[in-house]
Design a protein around this motif. Structure first.
Motif, short mmCIF file in Angstrom:
data_model
loop_
_atom_site.label_atom_id
_atom_site.label_comp_id
_atom_site.label_asym_id
_atom_site.label_seq_id
_atom_site.Cartn_x
_atom_site.Cartn_y
_atom_site.Cartn_z
N THR A 345 35.91 28.68 34.04
CA THR A 345 34.77 27.80 33.87
C THR A 345 34.64 27.43 32.40
OG1 THR A 345 33.06 29.46 33.35
CG2 THR A 345 33.60 29.14 35.68
N ASN A 346 33.80 26.48 32.13
CA ASN A 346 33.39 26.22 30.74
C ASN A 346 31.93 25.79 30.71
OD1 ASN A 346 33.58 23.55 31.65
ND2 ASN A 346 34.61 22.82 29.80
N GLY A 347 31.40 25.64 29.52
CA GLY A 347 29.99 25.28 29.39
C GLY A 347 29.05 26.45 29.60
N GLY A 348 29.54 27.68 29.33
CA GLY A 348 28.67 28.85 29.46
C GLY A 348 28.51 29.33 30.88
N GLY A 349 29.50 29.06 31.75
CA GLY A 349 29.39 29.44 33.16
C GLY A 349 29.62 30.93 33.40
N ASP A 350 29.09 31.41 34.53
CA ASP A 350 29.25 32.80 34.96
C ASP A 350 30.39 32.86 35.96
OD1 ASP A 350 29.15 35.33 36.01
OD2 ASP A 350 27.06 35.23 36.67
N PRO A 351 31.55 33.41 35.59
CA PRO A 351 32.70 33.40 36.51
C PRO A 351 32.49 34.31 37.71
CG PRO A 351 33.20 34.70 34.57
CD PRO A 351 31.89 34.04 34.30
N TYR A 352 31.68 35.36 37.57
CA TYR A 352 31.44 36.26 38.70
C TYR A 352 30.66 35.55 39.80
CZ TYR A 352 33.20 40.11 35.88
OH TYR A 352 34.01 40.92 35.13
N ALA A 353 29.66 34.77 39.40
CA ALA A 353 28.90 34.01 40.40
C ALA A 353 29.80 33.01 41.11
CB ALA A 353 27.73 33.29 39.73
N ALA A 354 30.68 32.36 40.35
CA ALA A 354 31.60 31.40 40.95
C ALA A 354 32.59 32.11 41.88
CB ALA A 354 32.35 30.64 39.86
N ALA A 355 33.15 33.22 41.43
CA ALA A 355 34.13 33.95 42.24
C ALA A 355 33.51 34.50 43.51
CB ALA A 355 34.76 35.07 41.42
N THR A 356 32.24 34.87 43.44
CA THR A 356 31.56 35.36 44.64
C THR A 356 31.50 34.29 45.71
OG1 THR A 356 30.24 36.95 43.36
CG2 THR A 356 29.38 36.29 45.50
#
Length: 628
Positions: A345-356
Motif C-alpha cells: 500500500t501507500n499513502g499511510g495504509g494499514d497492510p494488515y487491514a488490507a490483508a485481512t
C-alpha cells in the motif's frame, strides 16, 4: 478518512478509475469464482486500510495465482493502481537478506553462532555479536538516527559510525533495529566478495524471475516505484527512490527493497515451501522461542514474535510466517494451507487491514470456527459436536453440564445455551449486534454478556432461560468481557478509554461501578478480566512495555504483577478452579502457576487461533474456540 479523500474516491468510482486485474492460468476454471471474490475484496481492502492505493497477490500451492489493485498510486498525477506497479516494501527486505544469509550458512561460508568481527571489524562491539543475534535482533545494537536532508546518501560504514550506545548486552534483549541488517548485509558482502544487492539478485531475484524487484539506491530501478510515505511525510526524491534516498541508503539491506505484490508472493511461496532454503534453515528462521522471553527496551518497536528474518503472527485466525514493512507492506504465508498473501500500500495504509480482507475472500482460509476441549496436560484435544459456525468463546456452567456461547445468524447473532456436548441448543437471546463472550453466574441461573452497538458496548444480565434481561452498563469506546465474581456479587469487565484500558467492577443490578486499574493500550486483545478462585484478585491481559502481557491485580488496584514479561502478545486468560492460569499466545494455549510463571506448559500446538478459554469445573479440561 479526510473530506479530500472521500471526494477523490467518489470521483474515482464515478469514472471507473478503480482498476482490478486478475491473473490466473487458463486451466484454473475451478478458481474463477475465487478470482471474482478477490476482485471485490481488493476494493474493500482499499477502504479498510485507509491507503491511497492497494496492490495484492495470492499464490496457491497448485500454482494458481491472483493479483489485483485498487486506488490511485500518485494523487498528484492521478496514476492508477495496477499489479505491475512496484512499491517500497521497507523491512520485508530483511526476509530476503536473511534468506541469503541462511543459504551461506548451509553452504558453510557463514556460521550462525560465530562472532562477526572477522567480516565487519568496523562495527563497535562486533567481537561479541554473532550472526544469529544480528538476524534475530538480539545483538543489543541501537538504531542509526536519520538526518533531515532526505536526499542524503549514506554508506554502510558511515551508518555504523553513527550508531548510538547499545541498548543491552548481546543476547540480553530483543531490540528490533535496522542496524542489525545493515550489518548482516556487510557480513554477506565481506564473506562473498560481492555487494549485498548482487547476492540477493543472483541467489533470489534471478532464479525466481522477480523482474520487478530491486534494492533501491544500490542498483538500477526495475520500474517506476509508487510514492511512499513515512510518519505522514512524503518526498519527491530526485533519484526516484521511495520514500527517500536518505531512507533507503541509511538502512540498505534492512529496508531498501522495492517490489510488486506478485513478486513478493512468489518469493514468500518459494521461501516457506523450502525451494530456496533447506528444511533445517527454514525451521531455524521460523523458530521464535529463543527471543520470546527477552525484554524489549523500545515498546514502539516490538514485533509480536520474531525468528531470524521472519515474523510469526496470527492473521484472520490462522498462524502466518512472513514480514511487514513500515511503508505499508506485508507478506503472510499460511503454513497449514500453503497459501501466500502479499499486500503493498501507500499513502499511510494499514497492510494488515488490507490483508485481512484479502484472506477473508480466499476460500482455502476458512473463517468459521468450532468449540473444542483439550486436557490441561495437552492430550486428547477434540471438537465438541454440533457447534460449527462463527461464534464467541464458550462459558461452562458451574455444574459442568452446559455451554453458553454466541453464534452468527446473518448480520447479527444469538446467545445459545446447549448441553456440554453441544447438543440441544436453546436460543436465550436473539438479534444481538456483535455479541461478546458470555459468562455464568456462580449458581448457574443467569448469564452476563456484552453486545457492541454504535454508542459502545452494553453489558447485560439475563436469566439462563432468556427471561428478565437487564442492562447493567453502557458507553465507553470498546471493551466488555463481563465475568461474575465467585460469590456472584460483582461483575468485572474492561473498557477502552482513549489510549488506556480500564478494568472495572459493577454490581449485577448496575450500581456501584468502580475502577480497579488502568493501563496503556499496547495491543489488540487487552482486558478480559478473570477472577481468582477466592475472588481476591483479577487476571487480565494488560501491558508492561512492548505488547500485551498476563497481569494480576488485587481488587483495590494494588499489587499489580506482570506474569509474562516478554514481547510476545498474550490474550484471553482463564483462571482454573485450582488456581492455574490458562492463556493464548500466537494461536496456542499455555498454562502456568501464577506463583511460578516461568514454568509454562504448552497445551496446544495448532496452526489456527484459539480464544474464548474457559475451564471445566474439575480443572482438568479447557474449552476453547478454534479452527480446523
Amino acid at each position: 478518512m479526510t473530506l479530500r479523500r472521500r471526494r477523490l474516491e467518489a470521483t474515482l468510482v464515478a469514472s471507473l478509475a478503480l482498476v482490478i486485474f486478475a491473473i490466473s492460468p487458463a486451466d484454473s476454471s475451478t478458481e474463477n469464482g475465487t478470482d471474482v471474490a478477490l476482485d471485490r475484496a481488493v476494493i474493500r481492502a482499499l477502504d479498510a486500510s485507509g491507503a491511497d492505493s492497494v496492490s495484492a497477490a495470492v499464490l496457491y500451492p497448485d500454482g494458481h495465482s491472483w493479483a489485483g489493485a485498487a486506488g490511485i498510486v500518485d494523487t498528484r498525477t492521478h496514476r492508477r493502481a495496477a499489479p505491475s506497479v512496484p512499491y517500497a516494501v521497507a523491512s520485508i527486505t530483511k526476509m530476503f537478506v536473511a534468506t541469503v544469509a541462511m543459504q551461506l550458512v548451509d553452504d558453510g561460508v557463514l556460521a550462525l553462532d560465530e562472532p562477526v568481527p572477522r567480516w565487519i571489524p568496523q562495527l563497535r562491539g562486533a567481537d561479541r555479536i554473532t550472526l544469529r543475534q544480528l538476524l534475530g535482533h538480539t545483538s543489543g545494537l541501537a538504531e542509526t538516527p536519520p538526518v533531515d536532508d532526505l536526499s542524503y546518501h549514506w554508506t554502510p560504514d558511515e551508518s555504523f559510525a553513527h550508531v548510538p550506545e547499545p541498548q543491552c548486552e548481546p543476547g540480553a534483549c530483543f531490540a528490533y533495529v535496522d542496524t542489525n541488517y545493515v550489518a548482516t548485509g556487510q557480513v554477506i558482502a565481506a564473506a562473498t566478495g560481492q555487494p549485498i544487492e548482487a547476492e540477493v539478485r543472483e541467489r533470489i531475484l534471478e532464479p525466481l524471475h522477480l523482474d520487478h524487484t530491486w534494492l533501491q539506491g544500490f542498483e538500477r530501478a526495475r520500474g517506476n516505484v509508487a510514492p511512499a510515505q513515512l510518519a505522514n511525510q512524503s518526498f519527491d526524491d530526485p533519484e526516484g527512490n521511495a520514500p527517500s534516498t536518505e531512507f533507503v541508503t541509511r538502512i540498505g539491506a534492512a529496508g531498501a527493497l522495492a517490489a510488486t505484490s506478485s513478486d513478493l508472493a512468489t518469493f514468500g511461496d518459494a521461501l516457506f515451501r523450502g525451494r530456496i532454503v533447506g528444511t533445517e534453515a527454514l525451521s531455524t528462521m521460523t523458530d521464535v522461542a529463543p527471543s520470546t522471553p527477552l525484554p524489549c527496551p523500545d515498546e514502539h518497536r516490538c514485533p509480536p514474535a520474531y525468528g531470524l528474518g521472519v515474523s510469526v503472527e496470527v492473521l484472520k485466525g490462522w498462524r502466518t510466517w512472513g514480514h511487514s514493512g513500515s511503508t505499508g507492506s506485508l507478506v503472510a504465508y499460511f503454513p497449514e494451507q500453503q497459501v501466500t498473501v502479499a499486500v503493498v500500500t501507500n499513502g499511510g495504509g494499514d497492510p494488515y487491514a488490507a490483508a485481512t480482507e484479502i484472506a477473508a475472500a480466499t476460500p482455502s482460509l476458512p473463517t468459521r470456527s468450532d468449540l473444542f476441549t483439550v486436557d490441561a496436560d495437552g492430550t486428547r484435544a477434540r471438537r465438541i459436536p454440533h457447534t460449527h459456525g462463527e461464534r464467541s468463546g464458550a462459558a461452562v456452567s458451574p455444574d459442568g453440564t452446559k455451554l453458553a456461547f454466541t453464534r452468527s445468524v446473518g448480520p447479527k447473532a444469538e446467545l445459545v445455551v446447549a448441553r456440554i456436548d453441544g447438543s440441544d441448543p436453546q436460543v436465550v437471546v436473539d438479534g444481538l449486534p456483535e455479541p461478546g463472550n458470555p459468562a455464568w453466574s456462580p449458581d448457574g441461573t443467569r448469564l452476563a454478556f456484552a453486545s457492541f452497538r454504535k454508542d459502545g458496548p452494553r453489558i447485560y444480565v439475563v436469566d439462563a432461560d432468556g427471561a428478565h434481561r437487564r442492562l447493567v452498563a453502557r458507553g465507553a469506546e470498546r471493551g466488555a468481557g463481563p465475568r461474575f465474581s465467585p460469590d456472584g456479587s460483582l461483575l468485572a469487565y474492561h473498557v477502552y478509554l482513549g489510549n488506556d484500558m480500564e478494568i472495572r467492577l459493577i454490581r449485577p443490578d448496575g450500581t456501584g461501578m468502580r475502577s480497579v486499574v488502568s493501563v496503556p493500550i499496547r495491543g489488540r486483545w487487552m482486558g478480559y478480566a478473570r477472577w481468582s478462585p477466592d475472588g481476591t484478585r483479577l487476571a487480565f491481559t494488560g501491558a508492561d512495555g512492548g505488547d500485551t502481557d498476563v497481569q494480576v491485580v488485587a481488587l483495590d488496584g494494588s499489587n499489580l504483577v506482570t506474569l509474562t514479561a516478554d514481547h510476545v502478545p498474550e490474550a484471553e486468560v482463564a483462571w482454573s478452579p485450582d488456581g492455574r492460569i490458562a492463556f493464548s499466545r500466537l494461536a496456542d494455549i499455555f498454562v502456568m502457576d501464577p506463583d511460578t510463571p516461568d514454568a509454562l506448559q504448552q497445551v496446544t500446538d495448532t496452526p489456527s487461533d484459539e480464544w474464548g478459554l474457559d475451564w471445566l469445573p474439575d480443572g482438568r479440561r479447557i474449552v476453547y474456540t478454534g479452527r480446523r
